[in-house]
Design a protein around this motif. Structure first.
Motif, mmCIF file in Angstrom:
data_model
loop_
_atom_site.group_PDB
_atom_site.id
_atom_site.type_symbol
_atom_site.label_atom_id
_atom_site.label_comp_id
_atom_site.label_asym_id
_atom_site.label_seq_id
_atom_site.Cartn_x
_atom_site.Cartn_y
_atom_site.Cartn_z
ATOM 1 N N HIS A 170 0.836 -1.200 0.000
ATOM 2 C CA HIS A 170 0.000 0.000 0.000
ATOM 3 C C HIS A 170 0.875 1.256 0.000
ATOM 4 N N ALA A 171 1.915 1.234 0.834
ATOM 5 C CA ALA A 171 2.827 2.383 0.900
ATOM 6 C C ALA A 171 3.505 2.595 -0.452
ATOM 7 N N MET A 172 3.867 1.494 -1.083
ATOM 8 C CA MET A 172 4.532 1.597 -2.370
ATOM 9 C C MET A 172 3.596 2.175 -3.425
ATOM 10 N N ARG A 173 2.319 1.797 -3.337
ATOM 11 C CA ARG A 173 1.339 2.302 -4.304
ATOM 12 C C ARG A 173 1.220 3.822 -4.192
ATOM 13 N N MET A 174 1.429 4.332 -2.987
ATOM 14 C CA MET A 174 1.308 5.774 -2.771
ATOM 15 C C MET A 174 2.511 6.540 -3.338
ATOM 16 N N LEU A 175 3.606 5.832 -3.602
ATOM 17 C CA LEU A 175 4.745 6.509 -4.232
ATOM 18 C C LEU A 175 4.330 6.838 -5.666
ATOM 19 N N SER A 176 4.567 8.084 -6.074
ATOM 20 C CA SER A 176 3.942 8.485 -7.339
ATOM 21 C C SER A 176 4.784 8.128 -8.553
ATOM 22 N N THR A 177 6.080 7.933 -8.395
ATOM 23 C CA THR A 177 6.872 7.712 -9.606
ATOM 24 C C THR A 177 7.481 6.316 -9.651
ATOM 25 N N TYR A 178 7.770 5.880 -10.880
ATOM 26 C CA TYR A 178 8.441 4.598 -11.067
ATOM 27 C C TYR A 178 9.795 4.602 -10.375
ATOM 28 N N GLN A 179 10.484 5.741 -10.446
ATOM 29 C CA GLN A 179 11.813 5.851 -9.847
ATOM 30 C C GLN A 179 11.757 5.573 -8.341
ATOM 31 N N GLU A 180 10.768 6.156 -7.682
ATOM 32 C CA GLU A 180 10.647 5.929 -6.231
ATOM 33 C C GLU A 180 10.323 4.464 -5.920
ATOM 34 N N ARG A 181 9.473 3.882 -6.737
ATOM 35 C CA ARG A 181 9.136 2.471 -6.531
ATOM 36 C C ARG A 181 10.369 1.590 -6.738
ATOM 37 N N ALA A 182 11.176 1.954 -7.720
ATOM 38 C CA ALA A 182 12.383 1.169 -7.993
ATOM 39 C C ALA A 182 13.352 1.238 -6.811
ATOM 40 N N ALA A 183 13.557 2.429 -6.268
ATOM 41 C CA ALA A 183 14.467 2.574 -5.132
ATOM 42 C C ALA A 183 13.935 1.785 -3.933
ATOM 43 N N TYR A 184 12.618 1.809 -3.768
ATOM 44 C CA TYR A 184 11.964 1.139 -2.644
ATOM 45 C C TYR A 184 12.214 -0.378 -2.670
ATOM 46 N N ILE A 185 12.077 -0.976 -3.834
ATOM 47 C CA ILE A 185 12.289 -2.423 -3.956
ATOM 48 C C ILE A 185 13.779 -2.774 -3.920
ATOM 49 N N MET A 186 14.578 -2.012 -4.655
ATOM 50 C CA MET A 186 15.990 -2.374 -4.770
ATOM 51 C C MET A 186 16.724 -2.245 -3.447
ATOM 52 N N LYS A 187 16.314 -1.275 -2.634
ATOM 53 C CA LYS A 187 16.948 -1.084 -1.327
ATOM 54 C C LYS A 187 16.879 -2.355 -0.476
ATOM 55 N N ARG A 188 15.788 -3.121 -0.645
ATOM 56 C CA ARG A 188 15.628 -4.338 0.171
ATOM 57 C C ARG A 188 16.716 -5.369 -0.094
ATOM 58 N N TYR A 189 17.251 -5.325 -1.315
ATOM 59 C CA TYR A 189 18.256 -6.308 -1.697
ATOM 60 C C TYR A 189 19.678 -5.770 -1.633
ATOM 61 N N LEU A 190 19.800 -4.447 -1.567
ATOM 62 C CA LEU A 190 21.125 -3.824 -1.677
ATOM 63 C C LEU A 190 21.452 -3.086 -0.392
ATOM 64 N N GLU A 191 21.656 -3.823 0.669
ATOM 65 C CA GLU A 191 21.871 -3.168 1.956
ATOM 66 C C GLU A 191 23.202 -2.444 2.022
ATOM 67 N N ASP A 192 24.158 -2.841 1.171
ATOM 68 C CA ASP A 192 25.444 -2.147 1.202
ATOM 69 C C ASP A 192 25.449 -0.880 0.332
ATOM 70 N N PHE A 193 24.300 -0.491 -0.186
ATOM 71 C CA PHE A 193 24.178 0.767 -0.924
ATOM 72 C C PHE A 193 23.327 1.738 -0.099
ATOM 73 N N THR A 194 23.669 3.032 -0.138
ATOM 74 C CA THR A 194 22.884 4.007 0.629
ATOM 75 C C THR A 194 21.635 4.412 -0.152
ATOM 76 N N ALA A 195 20.677 4.980 0.581
ATOM 77 C CA ALA A 195 19.456 5.473 -0.061
ATOM 78 C C ALA A 195 19.795 6.568 -1.075
ATOM 79 N N GLU A 196 20.809 7.377 -0.751
ATOM 80 C CA GLU A 196 21.199 8.464 -1.675
ATOM 81 C C GLU A 196 21.745 7.885 -2.983
ATOM 82 N N GLU A 197 22.597 6.851 -2.845
ATOM 83 C CA GLU A 197 23.134 6.219 -4.055
ATOM 84 C C GLU A 197 21.992 5.700 -4.926
#
Ligand SMILES: *Cc1c(COP(=O)(O)O)cnc(C)c1O
Length: 491
Positions: free
Chosen positions: A44-71
């Motif tokens: 539900h939270a992801m659906r509220m993100l308005s852009t594809y870019q934000e959704r991509a960062a949201y999912i990828m962060k779960r798998y890439l813990e050694d990368f920062t949110a800024e990266e």
């Protein structure tokens, strides 16, 4: 989160190492040691993100813990921007009450490979830095057409990288060939191989396996990596669009949050559909994953019987990106279903020795619990293109049409009326001549312009001027001599 190899689950590496290496040292593929969960609240939270870019960062962060949110945020902005001709990046097009197309071809090469290959150079160069790698990287690609161009576009003029692409001489469409041999960039090499895609892929694997060559390159301060979908950095960005499509369907009111959706995927190397399987494992309400093949239907048989048998005629079809008899990513699924590296190694050894293996009853049942499969020959593919255009005014490419027809067959056989998303993997213009023929016209000298006229659609910008570009790469090579090309290029 750590990663391990499908052939050895005792070693653990970080995401950056898995991405930097591509293939694991033991010949296996890297997989995450666990699958992160996306709960219904998170969805539900992801659906509220308005852009594809934000959704991509949201999912990828779960798998890439050694990368920062800024990266990650910088990567998604750079990967999915003006280079796409639709601000939605991966828009969903509704066909009828229960059927939608997820259009993954709005990127710079007009095929779905852009979804991953616009992202991979960012992930890879950052990964190399994190690993303290001082050598430069040469990306080696075997392509059935679309990967090559997408990888060239992704890596062209990326500092400290080179890219070398091999394509089967008679196994790609004329537009695909033109796209590759006219590639811009100072760090690129493109070469035809006498043979089919499996020959090119086997040749590339042999180069990767040549240790003496690797040490020579290392002496020159270079090493080889892969942009084929065996790299986890290719697979991960593909998980995103399954979530994104689902969110869009919920937002449109076509499905209730939590209700299942089936996805039908035109499949070759099993990378795209495997990303869908990961999405399902993470908690996305996916009903069935329907694996669609053309006449090269080795996966249809595997899913129906549990026997993988590549000993069969290789067909050159009008959906060339699916003309594959060895689907590399299947190894990841087998491992995830049994978590037993010895068993996986056994299957892969049998495949190498006899071109065939039969999985255990447990794996077969697990596969059949989630996947359905079907295939469609060229004649029915063309018929589907004509029918959908006539009845809905919507134009599909040949790969997408395979998936659509397999969905129609599946619905007829099972009566399953769950809403379905057809994963649409290429612009119809990329396969203009065959799409024109499907519409009953004969392709002439300029299929792009002719298709544009017949369908009253504009030619996508990246394809419009192909014929005016200079051919930079006209060479071809026997499959035994591919290494010499790399040797001369990587200096
Ligand atoms: C690569 C490709 C496919 C097959 O995808 P896999 O991930 O290899 O299964 C299907 N359609 C098109 C247009 C492609 O480029």
């Amino acid at each position: 989160m750590k990663y391990y190899s499908t052939r050895d689950n005792s070693m653990r590496v970080d995401a950056a190492q898995a991405i930097a290496c591509g293939l694991a040292p033991d010949g296996g593929l890297f997989v995450p040691e666990c699958v992160p969960e996306i709960t219904e609240d998170a969805l539900h939270a992801m659906r509220m993100l308005s852009t594809y870019q934000e959704r991509a960062a949201y999912i990828m962060k779960r798998y890439l813990e050694d990368f920062t949110a800024e990266e990650l945020s910088a990567f998604v902005q750079a990967a999915y921007g003006e280079n796409f001709d639709d601000a939605a990046i991966a828009p969903v097009h509704d066909l009828d009450a229960g059927t939608s197309f997820l259009e993954l071809w709005h990127g710079p090469t007009c095929a779905f490979k852009d979804m991953a290959l616009q992202m991979l150079p960012h992930l890879l160069t950052a990964s190399l830095k994190k690993c303290g790698e001082k050598r430069r990287v040469c990306i080696l690609v075997a392509t059935s057409g679309d990967t090559g161009k997408a990888a060239l576009e992704g890596f062209a003029d990326v500092p400290n990288t080179k890219i070398c692409v091999f394509y089967p001489k008679n196994g790609v469409s004329e537009i695909q060939r033109l796209q590759m041999v006219t590639q811009r960039g100072k760090n690129v090499q493109v070469c035809a191989v006498a043979g089919n895609f499996d020959d090119a892929q086997t040749g590339v694997k042999a180069i990767f396996g040549d240790e003496a060559f690797a040490s020579e390159l290392s002496r020159r301060k270079w090493f080889l990596s892969s942009a084929n979908s065996i790299n986890w950095g290719r697979l991960l960005p593909q998980i995103v669009y399954y979530f994104s499509a689902y969110c869009d369907l919920v937002s449109e009111g076509r499905v209730a949050l939590g209700a299942p959706v089936n996805f039908v995927v035109p499949t070759g190397n099993f990378g795209n559909i495997l990303a869908g399987w990961y999405a399902r494992q993470m908690g996305l309400p996916v009903g069935r994953l329907i694996c669609a093949s053309n006449e090269n239907n080795v996966l249809t048989d595997f899913i129906r019987t549990g026997v993988y048998d590549r000993n069969r005629t290789f067909h050159t079809t009008i959906s060339p990106s699916m003309d594959i008899l060895i689907s590399s990513n299947l190894e990841r699924l087998l491992f995830m279903l049994c978590k037993d590296p010895a068993q996986v190694r056994g299957y892969m050894d049998e495949l190498k020795r006899n071109g065939r293996y039969a999985v255990s009853d447990e794996i077969r049942s697990a596969v059949q619990a989630e996947f359905s499969a079907g295939f469609c020959d060229d004649a029915r593919t063309k018929d589907a293109i004509a029918r959908v255009f006539r009845e809905h005014g919507y134009l599909m490419d040949t790969h997408t049409a395979v998936a659509y027809q397999v969905l129609c067959d599946y619905r007829e056989q099972t009566g399953d009326q769950t809403p379905a998303v057809v994963v649409s993997t290429a612009s119809p213009f990329k396969f203009a001549a065959d799409v024109l023929e499907a519409l009953g016209a004969k392709a002439g000298a300029d299929p792009l312009a002719e298709l544009s006229k017949a369908a009253a659609l504009p030619v996508p910008r990246p394809l419009a001027h192909l014929h005016n570009l200079k051919v930079r790469f006209s060479g071809s090579v026997e499959k035994e001599k591919m290494e010499q090309i790399v040797d001369r290029f990587v200096r």
